[in-house]
Scaffold this motif. Sequence first.
Motif, PDB file in Angstrom:
ATOM      1  N   UNK A 163       5.981   5.190   1.222  1.00  0.00           N
ATOM      2  CA  UNK A 163       5.342   6.584   1.782  1.00  0.00           C
ATOM      3  C   UNK A 163       6.023   7.262   0.771  1.00  0.00           C
ATOM      4  N   UNK A 164       5.018   8.167   0.066  1.00  0.00           N
ATOM      5  CA  UNK A 164       5.550   9.631  -0.620  1.00  0.00           C
ATOM      6  C   UNK A 164       4.595  10.754  -0.163  1.00  0.00           C
ATOM      7  N   UNK A 165       6.052  12.055  -0.572  1.00  0.00           N
ATOM      8  CA  UNK A 165       5.840  13.553  -0.553  1.00  0.00           C
ATOM      9  C   UNK A 165       6.417  14.005  -1.412  1.00  0.00           C
ATOM     10  N   UNK A 166       5.809  14.636  -2.336  1.00  0.00           N
ATOM     11  CA  UNK A 166       6.711  15.814  -2.951  1.00  0.00           C
ATOM     12  C   UNK A 166       6.991  16.393  -2.519  1.00  0.00           C
ATOM     13  N   UNK A 167       8.513  16.894  -3.213  1.00  0.00           N
ATOM     14  CA  UNK A 167       8.723  18.261  -3.062  1.00  0.00           C
ATOM     15  C   UNK A 167       9.371  17.399  -1.104  1.00  0.00           C
ATOM     16  N   UNK A 168      10.012  16.643  -1.350  1.00  0.00           N
ATOM     17  CA  UNK A 168       9.657  15.565   0.262  1.00  0.00           C
ATOM     18  C   UNK A 168      11.570  15.901   0.865  1.00  0.00           C
ATOM     19  N   UNK A 169      12.413  16.521  -0.073  1.00  0.00           N
ATOM     20  CA  UNK A 169      13.975  16.142   0.135  1.00  0.00           C
ATOM     21  C   UNK A 169      14.596  16.343   1.563  1.00  0.00           C
ATOM     22  N   UNK A 170      13.527  17.709   1.802  1.00  0.00           N
ATOM     23  CA  UNK A 170      14.159  18.170   3.711  1.00  0.00           C
ATOM     24  C   UNK A 170      13.215  17.226   4.791  1.00  0.00           C
ATOM     25  N   UNK A 171      12.141  16.053   4.240  1.00  0.00           N
ATOM     26  CA  UNK A 171      11.305  14.866   4.857  1.00  0.00           C
ATOM     27  C   UNK A 171      12.113  13.642   5.568  1.00  0.00           C
ATOM     28  N   UNK A 172      12.905  13.057   4.084  1.00  0.00           N
ATOM     29  CA  UNK A 172      13.371  11.545   3.871  1.00  0.00           C
ATOM     30  C   UNK A 172      13.492  10.971   4.891  1.00  0.00           C
ATOM     31  N   UNK A 173      14.558  11.599   5.924  1.00  0.00           N
ATOM     32  CA  UNK A 173      14.519  10.273   6.681  1.00  0.00           C
ATOM     33  C   UNK A 173      13.390  10.166   8.048  1.00  0.00           C
ATOM     34  N   UNK A 201       0.653  -0.699  -0.065  1.00  0.00           N
ATOM     35  CA  UNK A 201       0.053   0.465  -0.304  1.00  0.00           C
ATOM     36  C   UNK A 201       1.255   1.334  -0.167  1.00  0.00           C
ATOM     37  N   UNK A 202       0.434   1.871  -0.823  1.00  0.00           N
ATOM     38  CA  UNK A 202       1.298   3.838  -1.056  1.00  0.00           C
ATOM     39  C   UNK A 202       0.571   4.593  -0.104  1.00  0.00           C
ATOM     40  N   UNK A 203       1.516   5.395   1.034  1.00  0.00           N
ATOM     41  CA  UNK A 203       0.484   6.265   1.593  1.00  0.00           C
ATOM     42  C   UNK A 203       1.216   7.730   0.820  1.00  0.00           C
ATOM     43  N   UNK A 204      -0.532   7.895  -0.143  1.00  0.00           N
ATOM     44  CA  UNK A 204       0.051   8.982  -0.579  1.00  0.00           C
ATOM     45  C   UNK A 204      -0.164  10.619  -0.195  1.00  0.00           C
ATOM     46  N   UNK A 205       1.059  11.184   0.778  1.00  0.00           N
ATOM     47  CA  UNK A 205       1.347  12.835   1.398  1.00  0.00           C
ATOM     48  C   UNK A 205       1.906  13.958   0.803  1.00  0.00           C
ATOM     49  N   UNK A 206       1.122  13.491  -1.182  1.00  0.00           N
ATOM     50  CA  UNK A 206       1.457  14.405  -1.777  1.00  0.00           C
ATOM     51  C   UNK A 206       1.861  15.767  -1.105  1.00  0.00           C
ATOM     52  N   UNK A 207       1.664  16.284  -0.400  1.00  0.00           N
ATOM     53  CA  UNK A 207       1.432  17.964  -0.010  1.00  0.00           C
ATOM     54  C   UNK A 207       2.344  18.065   1.597  1.00  0.00           C
ATOM     55  N   UNK A 208       2.926  17.302   1.985  1.00  0.00           N
ATOM     56  CA  UNK A 208       3.708  17.308   3.166  1.00  0.00           C
ATOM     57  C   UNK A 208       5.040  18.221   3.426  1.00  0.00           C
ATOM     58  N   UNK A 209       5.561  18.243   2.154  1.00  0.00           N
ATOM     59  CA  UNK A 209       6.636  18.895   1.416  1.00  0.00           C
ATOM     60  C   UNK A 209       6.586  20.301   2.314  1.00  0.00           C
ATOM     61  N   UNK A 210       5.471  20.651   1.951  1.00  0.00           N
ATOM     62  CA  UNK A 210       5.695  22.422   2.044  1.00  0.00           C
ATOM     63  C   UNK A 210       6.065  22.771   3.788  1.00  0.00           C
ATOM     64  N   UNK A 211       5.874  21.183   4.935  1.00  0.00           N
ATOM     65  CA  UNK A 211       6.137  21.559   5.688  1.00  0.00           C
ATOM     66  C   UNK A 211       7.405  21.883   6.448  1.00  0.00           C
ATOM     67  N   UNK A 212       7.888  22.134   7.468  1.00  0.00           N
ATOM     68  CA  UNK A 212       8.526  22.581   8.277  1.00  0.00           C
ATOM     69  C   UNK A 212       9.135  21.349   8.753  1.00  0.00           C
ATOM     70  N   UNK A 213      10.237  20.485   8.665  1.00  0.00           N
ATOM     71  CA  UNK A 213      10.739  19.436   9.291  1.00  0.00           C
ATOM     72  C   UNK A 213       9.584  18.898  10.936  1.00  0.00           C
ATOM     73  N   UNK A 214      10.763  20.395  11.807  1.00  0.00           N
ATOM     74  CA  UNK A 214       9.924  20.405  13.202  1.00  0.00           C
ATOM     75  C   UNK A 214       7.486  20.095  12.518  1.00  0.00           C
ATOM     76  N   UNK A 215       7.293  20.842  12.309  1.00  0.00           N
ATOM     77  CA  UNK A 215       5.917  20.838  11.885  1.00  0.00           C
ATOM     78  C   UNK A 215       5.749  19.500  11.739  1.00  0.00           C
ATOM     79  N   UNK A 216       6.488  18.716  10.741  1.00  0.00           N
ATOM     80  CA  UNK A 216       5.642  17.333  10.433  1.00  0.00           C
ATOM     81  C   UNK A 216       6.135  16.942  11.657  1.00  0.00           C
ATOM     82  N   UNK A 217       6.558  16.628  12.296  1.00  0.00           N
ATOM     83  CA  UNK A 217       6.755  16.173  13.586  1.00  0.00           C
ATOM     84  C   UNK A 217       5.537  16.205  14.156  1.00  0.00           C
ATOM     85  N   UNK A 218       5.042  17.769  14.341  1.00  0.00           N
ATOM     86  CA  UNK A 218       4.000  17.860  15.329  1.00  0.00           C
ATOM     87  C   UNK A 218       3.010  17.514  15.031  1.00  0.00           C
TER      88      UNK A 218
END
Lengths: 358, 358
Positions: free
Chosen positions: A239-249, A200-217
């Motif tokens: 697990x996929x997010x577009x513009x996800x470079x800052x979130x990879x880990x 199953x692929x979880x598409x969180x396509x827009x999550x890449x617009x969040x700062x990493x610490x906001x993604x955590x919260x």
Amino acid sequence: MTGAERFLAGCRREDVDATPVWFMRQSGGSLPGYRKLRERHDVMHIARTPELSAEVTLEAADRLGTDGAVLFADVMLAAQAMGVELELAPTGPVIARPIRSATDVLGLRTIDAEADLGFVAEAIRLTRAGIGPRAAVIGIAGGPFTVAAYLIEGGPSRDQLVAKRLMFGSPQVWFALVDRIADATVEYVRSQVSAGAQAVQLFDSWAGSLAPLDYDTFVAPWARRILKAIRAAGVPAIHFAASGAALLERLAKDADVVGVDAGQSLRTARERLPACAVQGNLDPARLAGGPRAVTAGVERVLEEAGNAVGHVFNTGHAVPRDTDPGILAGIVDLVHERTTRAPTELATVNGPAPVRRR
Amino acid sequence: MTGAERFLAGCRREDVDATPVWFMRQSGGSLPGYRKLRERHDVMHIARTPELSAEVTLEAADRLGTDGAVLFADVMLAAQAMGVELELAPTGPVIARPIRSATDVLGLRTIDAEADLGFVAEAIRLTRAGIGPRAAVIGIAGGPFTVAAYLIEGGPSRDQLVAKRLMFGSPQVWFALVDRIADATVEYVRSQVSAGAQAVQLFDSWAGSLAPLDYDTFVAPWARRILKAIRAAGVPAIHFAASGAALLERLAKDADVVGVDAGQSLRTARERLPACAVQGNLDPARLAGGPRAVTAGVERVLEEAGNAVGHVFNTGHAVPRDTDPGILAGIVDLVHERTTRAPTELATVNGPAPVRRR
């Protein structure tokens, strides 16, 4: 190896006889059977009718020769099951009454996956029966940020400003909303796996617009709950997010495979995720750029992926709807051909890394 | 230090008495003078009328108390000077006849900055005279990818698919186009500095959608030519791309300051760019999230920026047009207050890093 075996081995970082391939949004688009269906039915009708959804999914996997058959479905189906009225406009889902308050959140229904989304399970059963071992059936679900953002915005948006304002300004409403979304999505992905989805692929396509610490919260705990449910059901979680470079880990936590978008170096992604498979990341704009642009793009992806286990070839974003299916079929062949490993190499399970035959 | 001194020292990684602050798209939006002007004039008229453009620029810097006064202008002004007919729709520029072929590119005029864009130079002169040392006047120009993408797409787009298809499929047309754009932009930024701009920001807002290796091939040489021209004219060059996490080191080449978008960790950006100043990166969605969301956001940016020289406080994307100016003014005060350094600390030029007074 069969296509299904190849795909699953790729996801699990096991040896493969060739790099597995599928494409995001491969089902639909320009395929002749799909175009014919679209003359009579809208997208939502096809997605909600098991026979049609399965037909479209099978057509794509068989015509293109992919190792994965990704279900023709929409990321908002679970939200629809929660009682949200939505239409699929050409640019994306449009919500009749956006969610903006605690009261709106309380109005969302708890889903019964069997009763509310049984048509998806049935589509998966039909697809699985139709495709046999030729390709793995891949289920999909929308990620918590993307689904919440659609529900709050009321439709697609460039910067998710309305959604993020609510997230920052009324975090309790946000937390209640993503909690409901995660509950529904957990039920949904479980039902998909029960019906036969092999990943199953979880598409969180827009999550890449969040700062990493906001993604955590604001996102990670709910995304991880869903990913854990996929894995607990016994299949790989992508697990996929577009513009996800800052979130990879972060995307890699509780995931077997991280989808890498086209705006990143796959080589860098591999270095950053040594214990996780990666999927990607051909720029879909190359698909209409002529044979040289396609071949050069495929070669770069393969070179950046390297010879280590755990690469699933894919585009870095969804395939544009007007893509020539012949181009995609050609890519599948090219990737398989360029990455074929001899049986003796495969047998050396604990030996040196398999060398690609050129 | 004056605001202008503080801003320039920040850009040049020199000691400052407090962290300098400005906001992308701070001019315009919700300020009363601007709203009144907008009742009578469209945005393009204001941008092309030196007195009005300067008035709006000055109003923002004075009302908000920022250390930078960014010129009220549009990233497509240089393209307009090249003979492109465009209108500014609410979502962005719309081009009457998009550029799609070598013939279209050949139809673009070579600009004469003085004759074609003298109104920008005059606006800068008026702004500089009006603001004095209170803030540095910041010029702006559109980056090669963003301007080319607008010209090819014909307007804003979510994925720049049409532009990237041309880029991959007809690279010679692309190269000719970005070459023309770079030539015009070099003239344009030179004229801005001649007129008194004390820094210039190159907005390549959409470049983050490119794979790093494609950025190297299709954008970097032209971006660097423009950045070099800014520096050769004697002022700091600021380089910004949204979703730019995978490009940071590339954006830093020939730049004094890299603008970091809100989807990244500023701490990580600082680590990756030890020899370059950074600018950013408050999430603009926080601006409408209430005082707690704002304060927490500012505190995080300052903490991630750390005490080393070379941080310019800014939002991570353009300020939304409906932002309450009082919020922005409050942020300027908060940043200055939280980062004030005592004169003795400032004097210790080669001593330990200045400690922030809490």
